[in-house]
Design a protein around this motif. Structure first.
Motif, PDB file in Angstrom:
ATOM      1  N   THR A  19       0.845  -1.195   0.000  1.00  0.00           N
ATOM      2  CA  THR A  19       0.000   0.000   0.000  1.00  0.00           C
ATOM      3  C   THR A  19       0.879   1.241   0.000  1.00  0.00           C
ATOM      4  O   THR A  19       2.113   1.140  -0.095  1.00  0.00           O
ATOM      5  N   THR A  20       0.246   2.397   0.195  1.00  0.00           N
ATOM      6  CA  THR A  20       1.022   3.646   0.248  1.00  0.00           C
ATOM      7  C   THR A  20       1.757   3.802   1.583  1.00  0.00           C
ATOM      8  O   THR A  20       2.532   4.745   1.754  1.00  0.00           O
ATOM      9  N   ALA A  21       1.508   2.916   2.526  1.00  0.00           N
ATOM     10  CA  ALA A  21       2.295   2.911   3.773  1.00  0.00           C
ATOM     11  C   ALA A  21       3.390   1.857   3.633  1.00  0.00           C
ATOM     12  O   ALA A  21       3.129   0.751   3.153  1.00  0.00           O
ATOM     13  N   ASP A  22       4.582   2.194   4.075  1.00  0.00           N
ATOM     14  CA  ASP A  22       5.760   1.353   3.826  1.00  0.00           C
ATOM     15  C   ASP A  22       5.705  -0.052   4.418  1.00  0.00           C
ATOM     16  O   ASP A  22       6.300  -0.984   3.883  1.00  0.00           O
ATOM     17  N   ASN A  23       5.000  -0.196   5.550  1.00  0.00           N
ATOM     18  CA  ASN A  23       5.000  -1.503   6.233  1.00  0.00           C
ATOM     19  C   ASN A  23       3.635  -2.198   6.149  1.00  0.00           C
ATOM     20  O   ASN A  23       3.363  -3.108   6.900  1.00  0.00           O
ATOM     21  N   ILE A  24       2.784  -1.720   5.222  1.00  0.00           N
ATOM     22  CA  ILE A  24       1.429  -2.295   5.140  1.00  0.00           C
ATOM     23  C   ILE A  24       1.131  -2.771   3.716  1.00  0.00           C
ATOM     24  O   ILE A  24       1.352  -2.042   2.742  1.00  0.00           O
ATOM     25  N   TRP A  25       0.626  -3.981   3.629  1.00  0.00           N
ATOM     26  CA  TRP A  25       0.258  -4.575   2.346  1.00  0.00           C
ATOM     27  C   TRP A  25      -1.251  -4.870   2.345  1.00  0.00           C
ATOM     28  O   TRP A  25      -1.870  -4.925   3.423  1.00  0.00           O
ATOM     29  N   ALA A  26      -1.822  -5.072   1.166  1.00  0.00           N
ATOM     30  CA  ALA A  26      -3.244  -5.438   1.082  1.00  0.00           C
ATOM     31  C   ALA A  26      -3.430  -6.417  -0.070  1.00  0.00           C
ATOM     32  O   ALA A  26      -2.809  -6.274  -1.137  1.00  0.00           O
ATOM     33  N   ILE A  27      -4.258  -7.417   0.171  1.00  0.00           N
ATOM     34  CA  ILE A  27      -4.511  -8.435  -0.868  1.00  0.00           C
ATOM     35  C   ILE A  27      -6.012  -8.763  -0.914  1.00  0.00           C
ATOM     36  O   ILE A  27      -6.760  -8.449   0.007  1.00  0.00           O
ATOM     37  N   GLY A  28      -6.397  -9.430  -1.998  1.00  0.00           N
ATOM     38  CA  GLY A  28      -7.770  -9.930  -2.116  1.00  0.00           C
ATOM     39  C   GLY A  28      -8.763  -8.858  -2.538  1.00  0.00           C
ATOM     40  O   GLY A  28      -8.394  -7.814  -3.096  1.00  0.00           O
ATOM     41  N   ASP A  29     -10.037  -9.106  -2.226  1.00  0.00           N
ATOM     42  CA  ASP A  29     -11.134  -8.268  -2.732  1.00  0.00           C
ATOM     43  C   ASP A  29     -11.023  -6.816  -2.287  1.00  0.00           C
ATOM     44  O   ASP A  29     -11.564  -5.929  -2.937  1.00  0.00           O
ATOM     45  N   VAL A  30     -10.353  -6.570  -1.170  1.00  0.00           N
ATOM     46  CA  VAL A  30     -10.257  -5.192  -0.682  1.00  0.00           C
ATOM     47  C   VAL A  30      -9.423  -4.325  -1.636  1.00  0.00           C
ATOM     48  O   VAL A  30      -9.509  -3.101  -1.599  1.00  0.00           O
ATOM     49  N   THR A  31      -8.663  -4.986  -2.518  1.00  0.00           N
ATOM     50  CA  THR A  31      -7.890  -4.243  -3.516  1.00  0.00           C
ATOM     51  C   THR A  31      -8.600  -4.226  -4.869  1.00  0.00           C
ATOM     52  O   THR A  31      -8.137  -3.577  -5.807  1.00  0.00           O
ATOM     53  N   ASP A  32      -9.692  -4.989  -4.975  1.00  0.00           N
ATOM     54  CA  ASP A  32     -10.558  -4.986  -6.162  1.00  0.00           C
ATOM     55  C   ASP A  32      -9.785  -5.165  -7.472  1.00  0.00           C
ATOM     56  O   ASP A  32     -10.016  -4.442  -8.435  1.00  0.00           O
ATOM     57  N   ARG A  33      -8.879  -6.141  -7.474  1.00  0.00           N
ATOM     58  CA  ARG A  33      -8.154  -6.385  -8.718  1.00  0.00           C
ATOM     59  C   ARG A  33      -8.864  -7.476  -9.519  1.00  0.00           C
ATOM     60  O   ARG A  33      -9.375  -7.238 -10.588  1.00  0.00           O
ATOM     61  N   MET A  34      -8.927  -8.669  -8.999  1.00  0.00           N
ATOM     62  CA  MET A  34      -9.689  -9.747  -9.636  1.00  0.00           C
ATOM     63  C   MET A  34     -10.296 -10.530  -8.477  1.00  0.00           C
ATOM     64  O   MET A  34      -9.583 -11.246  -7.771  1.00  0.00           O
ATOM     65  N   ASN A  35     -11.593 -10.332  -8.255  1.00  0.00           N
ATOM     66  CA  ASN A  35     -12.203 -10.783  -7.000  1.00  0.00           C
ATOM     67  C   ASN A  35     -12.612 -12.253  -7.036  1.00  0.00           C
ATOM     68  O   ASN A  35     -13.785 -12.589  -7.194  1.00  0.00           O
ATOM     69  N   LEU A  36     -11.618 -13.093  -6.872  1.00  0.00           N
ATOM     70  CA  LEU A  36     -11.834 -14.541  -6.882  1.00  0.00           C
ATOM     71  C   LEU A  36     -10.978 -15.156  -5.780  1.00  0.00           C
ATOM     72  O   LEU A  36      -9.870 -14.676  -5.510  1.00  0.00           O
ATOM     73  N   THR A  37     -11.482 -16.235  -5.202  1.00  0.00           N
ATOM     74  CA  THR A  37     -10.738 -16.889  -4.127  1.00  0.00           C
ATOM     75  C   THR A  37      -9.328 -17.326  -4.539  1.00  0.00           C
ATOM     76  O   THR A  37      -8.357 -17.022  -3.843  1.00  0.00           O
ATOM     77  N   PRO A  38      -9.179 -18.056  -5.649  1.00  0.00           N
ATOM     78  CA  PRO A  38      -7.812 -18.499  -5.978  1.00  0.00           C
ATOM     79  C   PRO A  38      -6.861 -17.339  -6.215  1.00  0.00           C
ATOM     80  O   PRO A  38      -5.656 -17.458  -5.983  1.00  0.00           O
ATOM     81  N   VAL A  39      -7.396 -16.204  -6.671  1.00  0.00           N
ATOM     82  CA  VAL A  39      -6.543 -15.031  -6.895  1.00  0.00           C
ATOM     83  C   VAL A  39      -6.093 -14.450  -5.558  1.00  0.00           C
ATOM     84  O   VAL A  39      -4.911 -14.125  -5.370  1.00  0.00           O
ATOM     85  N   ALA A  40      -7.031 -14.350  -4.592  1.00  0.00           N
ATOM     86  CA  ALA A  40      -6.651 -13.845  -3.253  1.00  0.00           C
ATOM     87  C   ALA A  40      -5.561 -14.738  -2.660  1.00  0.00           C
ATOM     88  O   ALA A  40      -4.603 -14.254  -2.040  1.00  0.00           O
ATOM     89  N   ILE A  41      -5.686 -16.041  -2.867  1.00  0.00           N
ATOM     90  CA  ILE A  41      -4.694 -16.983  -2.328  1.00  0.00           C
ATOM     91  C   ILE A  41      -3.331 -16.772  -3.011  1.00  0.00           C
ATOM     92  O   ILE A  41      -2.284 -16.735  -2.358  1.00  0.00           O
ATOM     93  N   ARG A  42      -3.354 -16.611  -4.326  1.00  0.00           N
ATOM     94  CA  ARG A  42      -2.089 -16.387  -5.049  1.00  0.00           C
ATOM     95  C   ARG A  42      -1.453 -15.058  -4.660  1.00  0.00           C
ATOM     96  O   ARG A  42      -0.230 -14.926  -4.598  1.00  0.00           O
ATOM     97  N   GLU A  43      -2.295 -14.057  -4.424  1.00  0.00           N
ATOM     98  CA  GLU A  43      -1.743 -12.764  -3.990  1.00  0.00           C
ATOM     99  C   GLU A  43      -1.097 -12.920  -2.602  1.00  0.00           C
ATOM    100  O   GLU A  43      -0.071 -12.290  -2.312  1.00  0.00           O
ATOM    101  N   ALA A  44      -1.699 -13.774  -1.776  1.00  0.00           N
ATOM    102  CA  ALA A  44      -1.131 -14.030  -0.440  1.00  0.00           C
ATOM    103  C   ALA A  44       0.232 -14.707  -0.570  1.00  0.00           C
ATOM    104  O   ALA A  44       1.194 -14.344   0.127  1.00  0.00           O
ATOM    105  N   VAL A  45       0.326 -15.663  -1.463  1.00  0.00           N
ATOM    106  CA  VAL A  45       1.589 -16.378  -1.655  1.00  0.00           C
ATOM    107  C   VAL A  45       2.653 -15.406  -2.184  1.00  0.00           C
ATOM    108  O   VAL A  45       3.804 -15.387  -1.706  1.00  0.00           O
ATOM    109  N   ALA A  46       2.250 -14.577  -3.148  1.00  0.00           N
ATOM    110  CA  ALA A  46       3.200 -13.612  -3.723  1.00  0.00           C
ATOM    111  C   ALA A  46       3.667 -12.627  -2.650  1.00  0.00           C
ATOM    112  O   ALA A  46       4.856 -12.275  -2.588  1.00  0.00           O
ATOM    113  N   PHE A  47       2.735 -12.192  -1.794  1.00  0.00           N
ATOM    114  CA  PHE A  47       3.104 -11.284  -0.681  1.00  0.00           C
ATOM    115  C   PHE A  47       4.147 -11.964   0.192  1.00  0.00           C
ATOM    116  O   PHE A  47       5.181 -11.385   0.537  1.00  0.00           O
TER     117      PHE A  47
END
Ligand code: FAD
Length: 465
Positions: free
Chosen positions: A300-328
């Motif tokens: 995110t715009t804060a140096d120590n904070i990240w955001a994943i899944g539907d709250v970022t409204d990129r591609m709102n699907l479960t497997p995508v949220a999981i992959r974003e978690a793994v990438a994080f």
């Protein structure tokens, strides 16, 4: 590891993305806590994909019975018991939620029940059910995975009488008549669920056709097929108001129609769940659409904070949220910067019949393939319906880049299409050409064999111009 903070990582939201990130990070030896204000498992497990699929499966039985009769079976007085089904579903959902919670514990993640809000970039307050602050926790890094919420047009007169998908999972009794407003996948899926369960179902959508963003052939084909299954589809129209009466809810529509139903469900979209989260206190900014602004690595715009899944409204699907978690996790804790690749993600709509798609629609391909596209389409009656008198048709469509001959889009409407598309997605993701698809020998007799035997181009090499 820093002792300055209570935890190395604090995750807000124990849904698809949050749980995966928390577990991986704790298994990697970090001190991790996760907050959940409702039930562990998040939307997918508690009020999304999983209970929805159970409802689809319950509903599809009525169609299976019709087919069975064509094959010589008879069922005297087949009945559906809604409360019995709900109970069985809820037991299974509770079991799955328990497994999620247990897995967090096994990985060494501390589960904090309550609502977490940010006080500053390193401090989280936990609120109890009354909204009172019960605890303050500090963390070196924070991951926001709070998901989304259904959106209803709050200014519509009488909107308080309408439910959303959240309540649809717990209706005390099965309605006789339902109206569903919306044209996205959730609206179409619930229309199929209720129609299959014998509910008189109307789907109303303000746009020209259902499933905006999907291939036009898929949209047209599915709209026709769901009407064959008894759903009344009203397009290009929306509500003027809702009125509660002694016998139901009257839907006053813009075209002057009045339609009384027992239940009205709005499936008119979902919004990122960021309300009152204290984002500004932590320096976390939103984008113009109200989702948390992130870079490709989910920072995110804060140096120590990240955001994943539907709250970022990129591609709102479960497997995508999981992959974003793994990438994080790989990026932040394993010194292996990764971002999820949103190309050629297969998705399904569990309508009846269902839809499975991967890659580009024909319109998108015409826009992005410089030398045009080759399109292969087939429509046929599945063998399964041979004895039923059903005129339901399957649609299969391949979109091929005319220059490279790579198959860039696959679109299927028909039984088992969600299962087929998962496998087709491997070939699309791998960039295989139409000739390579054709070199693959068919499995006979199946519907999927059509995918490797499509010979005739529907239209030739027309570029977007
Ligand atoms: P979520 O799973 O929503 O988890 C967020 C969690 O955070 C929730 O448990 C919430 O209670 C908690 N939370 C929020 N704020 C706070 C806070 N301040 N403090 C503590 N806890 C908090 N996707 C598919 O891939 N396939 C499908 O078939 C499918 N069907 C769906 C059907 C429906 C009806 C819906 C609504 C969604 C469906 N989805 C489907 C989408 C899928 O559920 C989401 O994409 C996925 O759950 C997103 O995961 P997430 O981790 O971002 O958030």
């Amino acid at each position: 590891m820093s002792d300055t903070y209570d935890y190395d990582l604090f995750v807000i939201g124990a849904g698809s993305g949050g749980v995966r990130a928390a577990r991986l990070t704790a298994l990697g030896g970090k001190r991790v806590a996760i907050a959940e204000e409702f039930r562990v498992g998040g939307t997918c497990v508690i009020r999304g994909c999983v209970p929805k699929k159970f409802m689809v499966m319950a509903s599809e039985v009525s169609h299976a019975l019709e087919i069975a009769e064509g094959y010589g079976w008879s069922f005297d007085n087949a009945q559906f018991d809604w409360p019995k089904f709900l109970e069985a579903k809820d037991v299974e959902i509770a079991r799955l939620s328990g497994i999620y919670a247990a897995n967090l514990g096994k990985a060494g993640v501390e589960l904090v029940h309550g609502r977490a809000i940010l006080k500053d970039a390193h401090t989280v307050a936990i609120l109890d059910k009354s909204g009172a602050e019960s605890r303050q926790i500090t963390a070196e890094k924070i991951l926001i995975a709070t998901g989304g919420r259904p959106w209803k047009p709050e200014s519509l007169p009488g909107i308080e009488h309408a439910i959303t998908s959240e309540e649809a999972f717990h209706l005390p009794e099965l309605p006789k008549r339902i109206l569903i407003a919306g044209g996205g996948y959730i609206a179409v899926e619930f229309a199929g669920i209720f129609a299959g369960l014998g509910v008189e179902t109307t789907l109303i959508y303000r746009g020209p056709n259902i499933l905006r963003g999907f291939d036009d052939d898929v949209r047209a084909h599915l709209a026709g097929e769901i009407e064959k299954r008894g759903i009344k589809v009203i397009l290009g129209c929306q509500h003027r108001s809702l009125e509660k009466t002694a016998t139901g809810i009257v839907n006053h529509l813009e075209n002057g129609m009045k339609l009384e139903t027992d239940v009205v469900m709005f499936a008119t979209g979902r919004i990122p769940y960021v309300a009152d989260l204290g984002l500004s206190k932590a320096g976390v900014e939103l984008n113009d659409e109200g989702a948390i602004k992130v870079d490709p690595y989910s920072k995110t715009t804060a140096d120590n904070i990240w955001a994943i899944g539907d709250v970022t409204d990129r591609m709102n699907l479960t497997p995508v949220a999981i992959r974003e978690a793994v990438a994080f996790h790989e990026t932040v804790y394993r010194n292996n910067p990764q971002h999820f690749d949103y190309e050629a993600v297969a998705t399904a709509v569990f309508s009846q019949p269902p839809v499975g798609v991967v890659g580009l629609t024909e319109a998108e391909a015409r826009h992005s393939c410089s030398k045009g596209v080759d399109v292969y389409v087939t429509r046929f009656r599945p063998m399964k319906y041979a004895f039923t008198g059903s005129d339901e048709r399957v649609l299969m469509k391949l979109v091929v880049d005319a220059d490279t001959q790579r198959v860039v889009g696959v679109h299927i409407v028909g039984p088992d299409s969600p299962e087929m598309i998962q496998l087709a997605a491997i070939a699309v993701k791998a960039g295989l050409t139409k000739a390579q698809w054709d070199a693959t020998c068919a499995v006979h007799p199946t519907m999927a064999e059509e995918l490797v035997t499509l010979k005739e181009k529907q239209s030739q090499n027309t570029s977007a111009g």
